[in-house]
Scaffold this active site. Structure first.
Site, short mmCIF file in Angstrom:
data_model
loop_
_atom_site.label_atom_id
_atom_site.label_comp_id
_atom_site.label_asym_id
_atom_site.label_seq_id
_atom_site.Cartn_x
_atom_site.Cartn_y
_atom_site.Cartn_z
N SER A 145 -28.06 22.55 57.98
CA SER A 145 -27.73 23.64 56.99
C SER A 145 -27.44 24.84 57.44
O SER A 145 -27.44 25.28 58.62
CB SER A 145 -29.16 23.88 56.29
OG SER A 145 -29.31 24.93 55.74
N TYR A 158 -37.83 25.42 58.00
CA TYR A 158 -36.76 24.57 57.76
C TYR A 158 -35.51 24.83 58.52
O TYR A 158 -34.72 24.09 58.76
CB TYR A 158 -36.39 24.90 56.12
CG TYR A 158 -35.27 24.21 55.58
CD1 TYR A 158 -35.31 22.76 55.24
CD2 TYR A 158 -34.04 24.72 55.47
CE1 TYR A 158 -34.12 22.24 54.56
CE2 TYR A 158 -33.08 24.05 55.00
CZ TYR A 158 -33.06 22.86 54.40
OH TYR A 158 -31.97 22.20 53.83
P1 NDP Z 1 -32.30 16.39 46.90
O1 NDP Z 1 -33.61 17.13 46.79
O2 NDP Z 1 -31.17 16.49 45.63
O3 NDP Z 1 -32.53 15.01 47.14
C1 NDP Z 1 -33.16 14.65 48.27
C2 NDP Z 1 -32.89 13.22 48.62
O4 NDP Z 1 -33.54 12.78 49.71
C3 NDP Z 1 -33.41 12.24 47.49
O5 NDP Z 1 -32.71 11.07 47.33
C4 NDP Z 1 -34.92 11.90 48.07
O6 NDP Z 1 -35.24 10.88 47.62
C5 NDP Z 1 -34.42 11.70 49.44
N1 NDP Z 1 -35.61 12.09 50.28
C6 NDP Z 1 -36.42 13.13 50.50
N2 NDP Z 1 -37.39 12.89 51.51
C7 NDP Z 1 -37.43 11.78 51.71
C8 NDP Z 1 -37.92 10.60 52.67
N3 NDP Z 1 -38.96 11.02 53.28
N4 NDP Z 1 -37.54 9.52 52.86
C9 NDP Z 1 -36.34 9.07 52.12
N5 NDP Z 1 -35.81 9.75 51.29
C10 NDP Z 1 -36.24 11.12 50.96
O7 NDP Z 1 -31.57 17.09 48.17
P2 NDP Z 1 -30.11 17.65 48.42
O8 NDP Z 1 -29.12 16.49 47.93
O9 NDP Z 1 -29.82 18.92 47.93
O10 NDP Z 1 -30.08 17.64 50.13
C11 NDP Z 1 -29.73 16.56 51.16
C12 NDP Z 1 -29.85 17.14 52.27
O11 NDP Z 1 -28.88 18.26 52.47
C13 NDP Z 1 -31.04 17.51 52.86
O12 NDP Z 1 -31.34 17.23 54.13
C14 NDP Z 1 -31.10 18.97 52.85
O13 NDP Z 1 -31.81 19.74 53.73
C15 NDP Z 1 -29.44 19.36 52.85
N6 NDP Z 1 -28.98 20.62 52.68
C16 NDP Z 1 -29.14 20.74 51.39
C17 NDP Z 1 -28.56 21.98 50.79
C18 NDP Z 1 -28.47 22.36 49.45
O14 NDP Z 1 -28.26 23.61 49.15
N7 NDP Z 1 -28.78 21.34 48.38
C19 NDP Z 1 -28.07 23.00 51.78
C20 NDP Z 1 -28.23 22.63 53.03
C21 NDP Z 1 -28.73 21.54 53.42
P3 NDP Z 1 -36.17 10.42 46.16
O15 NDP Z 1 -35.59 11.03 45.26
O16 NDP Z 1 -36.26 9.04 46.11
O17 NDP Z 1 -37.59 10.99 46.67
#
Ligand code: NDP
Length: 249
Positions: A145, A158
């Site tokens: 991030s 985070y």
């Molecule tokens: P979302 O919250 O939209 O989606 C998160 C996804 O991760 C979902 O598919 C969820 O599955 C899955 N997930 C969360 N925790 C777990 C777990 N313990 N085990 C398995 N699956 C898990 O997140 P984003 O798409 O926004 O983020 C994706 C990545 O990008 C993350 O690592 C986030 O930290 C990073 N990121 C995002 C940014 C942003 O602005 N959005 C900026 C910088 C980094 P389910 O729905 O089934 O729980």
């Protein structure tokens, strides 16, 4: 070069594939002909929708349930993808959580929750993937991030967890390089997903004003970079983190 063929038949596990950046990445890979393991923790219906879109676009897909904060689930996810897809060429790890707390509110549970999902899982998933990934040519992509490089009040754990992702990638590249496996990370700025809905509701105009490209980043903006890093075209990049934030100041 006809880049539309770069992923034909490639077997890709995407964690966090049910929503946000992971879902966008899965859909795009489907259109490129990949076989995709759509990993999810709790949203089975959303994962099935993504898998259906991958198939409709011309790829194959299986859904794989697992909590990456649980080491046994990581093993099962990798094994499930390897068996279900008939091998494994690429892992793109989009599972992650963001929980914010000011210094005075930080607890051991807060630390553990973030580190288990955002750091320990990165190490254990890489370890499990390294055992079965095709080599040479295997690809691993994790999501860091921009907050790793520009932390804000309340993001300490985070931001630290995402800095750790970049350091893990840098380190593991040295161990995986001799086998011809690359490992890299993308560090997005704020992207419009469920994770950022509250922040964007509060600060959308201000973020746009601070962004030279003058809009809010979308999941596809990051999916394209993750897919590039996962492609044969990125074979000379390893151990690196690409910051993708629209130039956010
Ligand atoms: P979302 O919250 O939209 O989606 C998160 C996804 O991760 C979902 O598919 C969820 O599955 C899955 N997930 C969360 N925790 C777990 C777990 N313990 N085990 C398995 N699956 C898990 O997140 P984003 O798409 O926004 O983020 C994706 C990545 O990008 C993350 O690592 C986030 O930290 C990073 N990121 C995002 C940014 C942003 O602005 N959005 C900026 C910088 C980094 P389910 O729905 O089934 O729980």
């Amino acid at each position: 070069m006809d880049t539309s063929k770069l992923f034909a038949g490639k077997r890709v596990l995407i964690t966090g594939g049910s929503r946000g950046i992971g879902a966008a990445t899965a859909r795009r890979l489907g259109a490129l002909g990949a076989h995709v393991g759509v990993g999810y923790r709790s949203e089975a219906g959303a994962a099935e929708d993504v898998a259906a879109d991958v198939r409709a676009a011309g790829g194959n897909a299986v859904t794989l349930k697992g909590d990456v904060a649980v080491p046994a689930d990581i093993e099962a996810l990798v094994e499930g993808a390897h068996k279900g897809l008939g091998g494994l060429d690429v892992v793109i790890n989009c599972a992650g959580i963001m929980q914010n707390a000011l210094l005075g509110d930080i607890t051991a549970d807060h630390c553990r929750a973030i580190l288990d999902t955002n750091v320990t899982a990165v190490a254990l998933l890489t370890k499990a993937a390294a055992r079965v990934l095709s080599a040479p040519g295997g690809r691993i992509v994790h999501i860091s991030s921009r907050l790793a490089y520009g932390p804000m009040p309340s993001t300490a754990l985070y931001s630290a967890s995402k800095a750790a992702v970049s350091t893990l990638v840098h380190t593991f590249a040295k161990e995986l390089g001799p086998r011809g496996i690359t490992i890299n990370a993308v560090a997005p700025g704020i992207i419009e997903t469920d994770m950022t809905a509250a922040s964007l509701a509060a600060r959308r105009d201000g973020i746009i004003a601070q962004t030279p490209l003058a809009r809010i980043g979308q999941p596809d903006d990051i999916a394209g970079i993750a897919i590039f890093l996962a492609s044969p075209e990125a074979g000379w990049i390893t151990g690196r983190t690409i910051i993708a934030d629209g130039g956010l100041q």
